[in-house]
Design a protein around this motif. Structure first.
Motif: not given
Length: 322
Positions: A111, A165, A167-171
């Motif tokens: 994280r 990391n 790019w996938t914060k909102k995933a």
């Protein structure tokens, strides 16, 4: 028994290496993590026994089981080309204890950016040592090559992890848990070819079925290195893809919410369970002794082989390494 053992071929594979199951059994044997804890003295004695058996001089009273166990220890701890004892951390038998700790913590601490960078660096340092330890002795790796390979692979892994990391914060949370695997896969595609670049530049030695050297082939080197990359990624894939799914569900349980300090040890333990099976399975995906049709080789090498042997050598063979 002694008379029979004097003619025993200790280097002959115990299992059929032409079948996937036979190769898996072979690698289960030599990547056994228990061999990591065998004393230096016992390893040295195993080497002596193997070398005596190769000379046809088996000590009186030696049992077949002793010879097979000595060969297991020898294969797990000594370099196949040089016969030198390999450092413990770089041995394939250390993949389970070493890999489970690193993989477990990479999956647990994904994280925060500092944790991502630190554990990717640790993993690439471990990989670099493994690649160096299991290098092809016919192609010496310079300090500059090792440093460049290490820097490039580490940079690739960290850049992939940090970029994904962000790019996938909102995933969905599960997607973020898969970032470490993407970073590891990307780094493997860089680290191994970089560490073995001399094979790609100079070509690797190819032989006929009777082990007669036929020349060097860059195409054969590319095939061998590609197979090793696929094996290494496959080795990591089940644990790093399935374990996040398992942990995602376990962490929703009431008990797991109360004892968060157990999350990391549990991931380490489960990573070890995956690696215990995946190390030999991944190593056994492809035969150690690769077979290629002569028609696939460089045209000039094809011409050389056909000029000397005609059509009597349809295939060439070479060791792909680990």
């Amino acid at each position: 028994m002694e008379a029979n053992l004097s003619g025993f071929n200790i280097d002959a594979p115990r299992w059929d290496q032409c079948t996937f199951l036979g190769r898996v059994k072979h690698f289960f044997n030599i990547t056994d993590p228990r061999t990591v804890f065998v004393s230096e003295q016992e390893l040295d004695l195993a080497k002596v026994l193997v070398e005596k058996s190769r000379m046809g001089v088996v000590p009186p009273g030696t049992q077949l089981e002793q010879l097979l166990y000595a060969k297991k220890l020898y294969d797990s701890a000594f370099h196949p080309d040089t016969g030198e004892k390999m450092n413990v951390i770089g041995r394939m038998s250390f993949q389970v204890p070493g890999g489970m700790i690193i993989t477990g913590f990479m999956l647990q601490f994904y994280r925060t950016m500092p944790a991502v960078i630190f554990w990717q660096w640790v993993n690439q340092s471990f990989n670099a040592l493994v690649n160096y330890t299991n290098r092809n002795a016919a192609f010496p790796t310079s300090l500059r090559q090792m440093a460049l390979s290490y820097f490039t692979a580490t940079t690739t892994a960290v850049a992939t992890a940090v970029g994904m990391n962000m790019w996938t914060k909102k995933a969905p949370p599960l997607v973020g848990r898969w970032v470490p695997f993407a970073a590891v896969a990307a780094a493997n595609c860089v680290n191994i070819p970089m560490m073995r670049q001399q094979e790609l530049i100079q070509g690797i030695c190819v032989k006929d079925r009777n082990q007669n050297e036929l020349g060097r082939s860059q195409r054969a080197a590319a095939v061998g290195i590609t197979q090793v990359v696929i094996s290494r990624i496959t080795m990591a894939a089940p644990g790093m893809i399935l374990l996040p799914v398992i942990m995602e569900r376990l962490e929703k349980l009431h008990l797991m919410k109360k004892v968060k300090m157990l999350h990391a040890p549990l991931q380490v333990l489960l990573s070890g369970c995956f690696l215990l099976f995946m190390v030999p399975v991944a190593c056994g995906l492809f035969p150690q002794e690769c077979e290629l049709p002569v028609s696939y080789l460089e045209p000039e090498l094809q011409d050389t082989i056909k000029a000397k042997y005609g059509e009597h050598v349809p295939y060439v063979y070479f060791n792909k390494g680990l």
